[in-house]
Scaffold this active site. Structure first.
Site, PDB file in Angstrom:
ATOM      1  N   THR A 181       0.879  -1.176   0.000  1.00 57.62           N
ATOM      2  CA  THR A 181       0.000   0.000   0.000  1.00 57.62           C
ATOM      3  C   THR A 181       0.912   1.219   0.000  1.00 57.62           C
ATOM      4  O   THR A 181       2.000   1.186   0.569  1.00 57.62           O
ATOM      5  CB  THR A 181      -0.899   0.056   1.241  1.00 57.62           C
ATOM      6  OG1 THR A 181      -0.060   0.102   2.386  1.00 57.62           O
ATOM      7  CG2 THR A 181      -1.816  -1.129   1.316  1.00 57.62           C
ATOM      8  N   GLU A 328      -5.711  -3.630  -0.644  1.00 56.48           N
ATOM      9  CA  GLU A 328      -6.060  -4.778   0.202  1.00 56.48           C
ATOM     10  C   GLU A 328      -7.238  -5.579  -0.346  1.00 56.48           C
ATOM     11  O   GLU A 328      -7.555  -6.646   0.179  1.00 56.48           O
ATOM     12  CB  GLU A 328      -6.434  -4.292   1.620  1.00 56.48           C
ATOM     13  CG  GLU A 328      -5.285  -3.727   2.425  1.00 56.48           C
ATOM     14  CD  GLU A 328      -5.065  -2.234   2.194  1.00 56.48           C
ATOM     15  OE1 GLU A 328      -5.500  -1.717   1.141  1.00 56.48           O
ATOM     16  OE2 GLU A 328      -4.464  -1.585   3.059  1.00 56.48           O
ATOM     17  N   LYS A 437     -13.526  17.373  11.923  1.00 61.91           N
ATOM     18  CA  LYS A 437     -14.306  17.189  13.147  1.00 61.91           C
ATOM     19  C   LYS A 437     -14.479  18.551  13.806  1.00 61.91           C
ATOM     20  O   LYS A 437     -13.630  19.012  14.553  1.00 61.91           O
ATOM     21  CB  LYS A 437     -13.633  16.170  14.060  1.00 61.91           C
ATOM     22  CG  LYS A 437     -13.671  14.785  13.413  1.00 61.91           C
ATOM     23  CD  LYS A 437     -12.902  13.728  14.156  1.00 61.91           C
ATOM     24  CE  LYS A 437     -13.022  12.415  13.390  1.00 61.91           C
ATOM     25  NZ  LYS A 437     -11.837  11.583  13.464  1.00 61.91           N
ATOM     26  N   TRP A 442     -19.273  15.958  12.369  1.00 67.57           N
ATOM     27  CA  TRP A 442     -18.436  15.573  11.230  1.00 67.57           C
ATOM     28  C   TRP A 442     -18.813  16.318   9.968  1.00 67.57           C
ATOM     29  O   TRP A 442     -19.981  16.405   9.608  1.00 67.57           O
ATOM     30  CB  TRP A 442     -18.580  14.066  10.956  1.00 67.57           C
ATOM     31  CG  TRP A 442     -17.949  13.193  11.984  1.00 67.57           C
ATOM     32  CD1 TRP A 442     -17.335  13.582  13.139  1.00 67.57           C
ATOM     33  CD2 TRP A 442     -17.899  11.764  11.959  1.00 67.57           C
ATOM     34  NE1 TRP A 442     -16.891  12.489  13.826  1.00 67.57           N
ATOM     35  CE2 TRP A 442     -17.227  11.351  13.135  1.00 67.57           C
ATOM     36  CE3 TRP A 442     -18.333  10.791  11.060  1.00 67.57           C
ATOM     37  CZ2 TRP A 442     -16.988  10.015  13.433  1.00 67.57           C
ATOM     38  CZ3 TRP A 442     -18.107   9.457  11.351  1.00 67.57           C
ATOM     39  CH2 TRP A 442     -17.432   9.073  12.528  1.00 67.57           C
TER      40      TRP A 442
HETATM   41  P1  ADP Z   1      -3.371   4.400  -0.772  1.00 72.09           P
HETATM   42  O1  ADP Z   1      -4.428   5.469  -0.681  1.00 72.09           O
HETATM   43  O2  ADP Z   1      -2.679   4.156   0.519  1.00 72.09           O
HETATM   44  O3  ADP Z   1      -2.531   4.603  -1.956  1.00 72.09           O
HETATM   45  P2  ADP Z   1      -4.961   2.462  -2.164  1.00 72.09           P
HETATM   46  O4  ADP Z   1      -4.378   2.854  -3.442  1.00 72.09           O
HETATM   47  O5  ADP Z   1      -5.153   1.053  -1.856  1.00 72.09           O
HETATM   48  O6  ADP Z   1      -4.094   3.022  -0.991  1.00 72.09           O
HETATM   49  O7  ADP Z   1      -6.273   3.290  -2.007  1.00 72.09           O
HETATM   50  C1  ADP Z   1      -7.404   2.855  -1.344  1.00 72.09           C
HETATM   51  C2  ADP Z   1      -8.214   4.032  -0.912  1.00 72.09           C
HETATM   52  O8  ADP Z   1      -8.486   4.901  -1.994  1.00 72.09           O
HETATM   53  C3  ADP Z   1      -9.571   3.685  -0.367  1.00 72.09           C
HETATM   54  O9  ADP Z   1      -9.504   3.278   0.971  1.00 72.09           O
HETATM   55  C4  ADP Z   1     -10.321   4.991  -0.549  1.00 72.09           C
HETATM   56  O10 ADP Z   1     -10.060   5.888   0.508  1.00 72.09           O
HETATM   57  C5  ADP Z   1      -9.720   5.548  -1.795  1.00 72.09           C
HETATM   58  N1  ADP Z   1     -10.603   5.276  -2.938  1.00 72.09           N
HETATM   59  C6  ADP Z   1     -10.516   4.294  -3.845  1.00 72.09           C
HETATM   60  N2  ADP Z   1     -11.496   4.381  -4.752  1.00 72.09           N
HETATM   61  C7  ADP Z   1     -12.235   5.459  -4.413  1.00 72.09           C
HETATM   62  C8  ADP Z   1     -13.400   6.074  -4.949  1.00 72.09           C
HETATM   63  N3  ADP Z   1     -14.014   5.620  -6.036  1.00 72.09           N
HETATM   64  N4  ADP Z   1     -13.876   7.160  -4.311  1.00 72.09           N
HETATM   65  C9  ADP Z   1     -13.271   7.639  -3.212  1.00 72.09           C
HETATM   66  N5  ADP Z   1     -12.179   7.114  -2.671  1.00 72.09           N
HETATM   67  C10 ADP Z   1     -11.667   6.033  -3.255  1.00 72.09           C
END
Ligand code: ADP
Length: 541
Positions: A181, A328, A437, A442
């Site tokens: 990640t 994940e 917050k 929120w």
């Molecule tokens: P990182 O953000 O650490 O690079 P990932 O690439 O695995 O990790 O991203 C996952 C995260 O990206 C999700 O938990 C979410 O917050 C965000 N995300 C993914 N797709 C969307 C979406 N369509 N809309 C909003 N947020 C998204």
């Protein structure tokens, strides 16, 4: 009583066999560094993937060994996607946009033995080469100029005897691939995909109410193959036998639009930043590109702004398919496909639903929880999204300190704050740490960002929580205007006013030239929070 069915293992070589038997003549196209196009067929690809497996085994690489890649979206990377797992090894994709220090950490943490690096990325590798221990470095696209001590990918394949390829007796639960990640939340953590997870994910994402991929498609993943396996598209596309188009490192709007038009692409996928750039180019030069074959632009990774979905549809007749996932979750979790009932709804209602992150794809289950327990599916109550399914990580690789990301009953805690409505459409309101917050209430930073980005003069907007003497935190909007456009703070606040409660409105709007980004193209809100930490303290104090 047990069922009497075959114990058929769901493995990546089974996808490769099928692809070769059924789609041998289908094309795979790659844009090379000099912008010329490399073309070959599934038959060529499958043969070379098998040769790679032989070559790796000849180098002493076998079951469970990690083979890292530092490559763009290119045909050699696809060969590694299949050849590495076929050798029993684990494909570990490295994100080329990470800092060299971080790459060194990841390579060492994963225990990579081999690196497959594209020639154009050698300068990046040189920056962390002496911090890692690799047994072999293999260079793709090098021609005659392979550096001392490294191996030439083409020579390796040439010398590998295809006749010695043996399909291993793989267990579907064996590890096939690995991806870290990108660390928007702490140190990078390794997710270890099994063969089974990837095969089931490919089936699930190809379904009509997910990404809806089929043999007749031409798929161009803009999302990098080092970011959550390009959302699994190389595996899914190979399973269904679609033509595949790889843009290499040419990811600017004009290069992408040319390729989408020239190769008659039907489905493409990437993060919103890419599409916002493409939208601006299409608005500037309407009619310059023939995109008549394009039936879906899959957008995920960050929220697809409602205004963008609508603009593509109404100004350019292009369909955005909004999806959500995480490293994940292999990564597809939900897709915002309209139900038959919603397809009859007024357009504006449809856009509301298509701007949500969508419903879980089959075999994936979702729920959300706040301090009062699991939240009702009422579309209003916010809680943290939890998820489970056959392609959801059950733990990280060698990271016992992160065990609290799973609930006691084994669901993964995503860190996304969401609502789920009665139809099961999930909508992300924020990431846990990005929520504002304000005095115990929120405020969704994403809702404000989305609305700001619907303003005609706004190119990009990020809303962050900044410390406030009275309310603990208040929202601050950071805005990039479109080239040649003007808007004042007051105009933008007036634009937001009808859509939000008064106390949600940002306390200030600052204009900047660009918003810093993470290695996966998301707003780097940490940096903005840092930069504007004292902004409201000073303004009010
Ligand atoms: P990182 O953000 O650490 O690079 P990932 O690439 O695995 O990790 O991203 C996952 C995260 O990206 C999700 O938990 C979410 O917050 C965000 N995300 C993914 N797709 C969307 C979406 N369509 N809309 C909003 N947020 C998204």
């Amino acid at each position: 009583m047990k069922g009497l069915m075959m114990d058929y293992q769901l493995t990546i070589p089974s996808i490769l066999r099928r692809a070769e038997q059924l789609f041998a003549r289908k094309e795979i196209v790659t844009r090379l560094p000099d912008k010329s196009l490399h073309r070959y067929t599934y038959a060529d690809f499958a043969r070379r993937a098998r040769k790679l497996a032989v070559a790796l085994r000849d180098l002493g690489i076998g079951r469970g060994d990690r083979v890292a890649t530092l490559c763009w979206n290119q045909y050699q990377h696809l060969e590694a996607y299949f050849g590495v797992p076929a050798a029993g090894a684990v494909l570990h994709t490295l994100n080329v946009r990470l800092h060299p220090e971080e790459l060194a950490y990841i390579v060492n943490h994963a225990g990579d033995r081999v690196l497959l690096v594209d020639r154009t990325l050698l300068p990046l590798f040189e920056q962390f080469r002496d911090q890692v221990r690799l047994e072999h470095v293999i260079v793709t696209g090098a021609g005659d100029s392979v550096p001392e001590g490294m191996l030439d990918y083409e020579r390796l394949l040439l010398e590998a005897d295809e006749g010695r390829y043996e399909e291993l007796d793989l267990d579907e639960n064996d590890a096939a691939a690995m991806c870290y990640t990108s660390g928007t939340t702490g140190r990078p953590k390794g997710v270890l995909y099994s063969h089974r997870a990837i095969v089931l994910h490919s089936l699930g994402s190809a379904l009509p109410d997910a990404l809806g991929l089929r043999e007749a498609d031409v798929v161009l993943p803009v999302v990098p193959m080092f970011h959550a396996n390009a959302w699994g598209l190389p595996y899914t596309a190979t399973m269904v036998g679609a033509k595949q188009v790889f843009p290499g490192r040419h990811l600017d709007p004009v290069s992408l639009l040319e390729l989408l038009a020239a190769e008659r692409v039907t489905v493409t996928a990437g993060v919103p930043t890419i599409w916002l750039g493409i939208l601006q180019e299409l608005d500037k030069n309407p009619g310059a590109y023939d995109l008549s074959s394009l039936r879906a632009m899959v957008v995920g990774g960050s929220a697809a702004p409602r205004g963008m979905i609508k603009a593509f549809e109404e100004r350019h007749g292009l369909h955005v398919l909004h999806a959500w996932g995480m490293t994940e979750t292999t990564p597809l979790g939900t897709a915002a496909v309209l139900t038959a009932e919603l397809q009859q709804a007024p357009k504006e209602v449809q856009y509301d639903y298509r701007a949500k992150q969508g419903r879980p794809v089959p075999l994936v289950e979702i729920r959300a929880r706040n301090e009062n327990g699991l939240v009702p599916w009422d579309g209003r109550t916010m809680g943290e999204l939890e998820i489970r399914g056959p392609w959801i990580a059950a733990s990280y690789y060698n990271a016992p300190e992160a065990a609290d990301r799973w609930t006691d009953d084994g669901w993964f805690r995503t860190g996304d704050i969401v609502t789920i409505d009665a139809r099961g459409y999930m909508e992300i309101k924020d990431r846990d740490k990005d929520l504002v917050k304000s005095g115990g209430e929120w405020i969704s930073s994403m809702a404000l960002e989305n609305e700001l980005m619907a303003h005609p003069a706004v190119a990009e907007a990020a809303v962050v929580a900044v410390p406030h003497p009275k309310w603990q935190e208040r929202p601050l909007a950071v805005v990039v205007l479109k080239e040649g456009q003007q808007a004042t703070k007051e105009e933008l606040l007036d634009f937001l006013r009808p859509k939000f409660p008064k106390w949600w409105l940002p306390d200030d709007i600052v204009f900047v030239d660009q918003i810093p980004r993470t290695s996966t193209g998301k707003f780097l809100k940490r940096a903005l929070r840092e930069r504007f930490r004292d902004h409201l303290m000073e303004a009010t104090g």
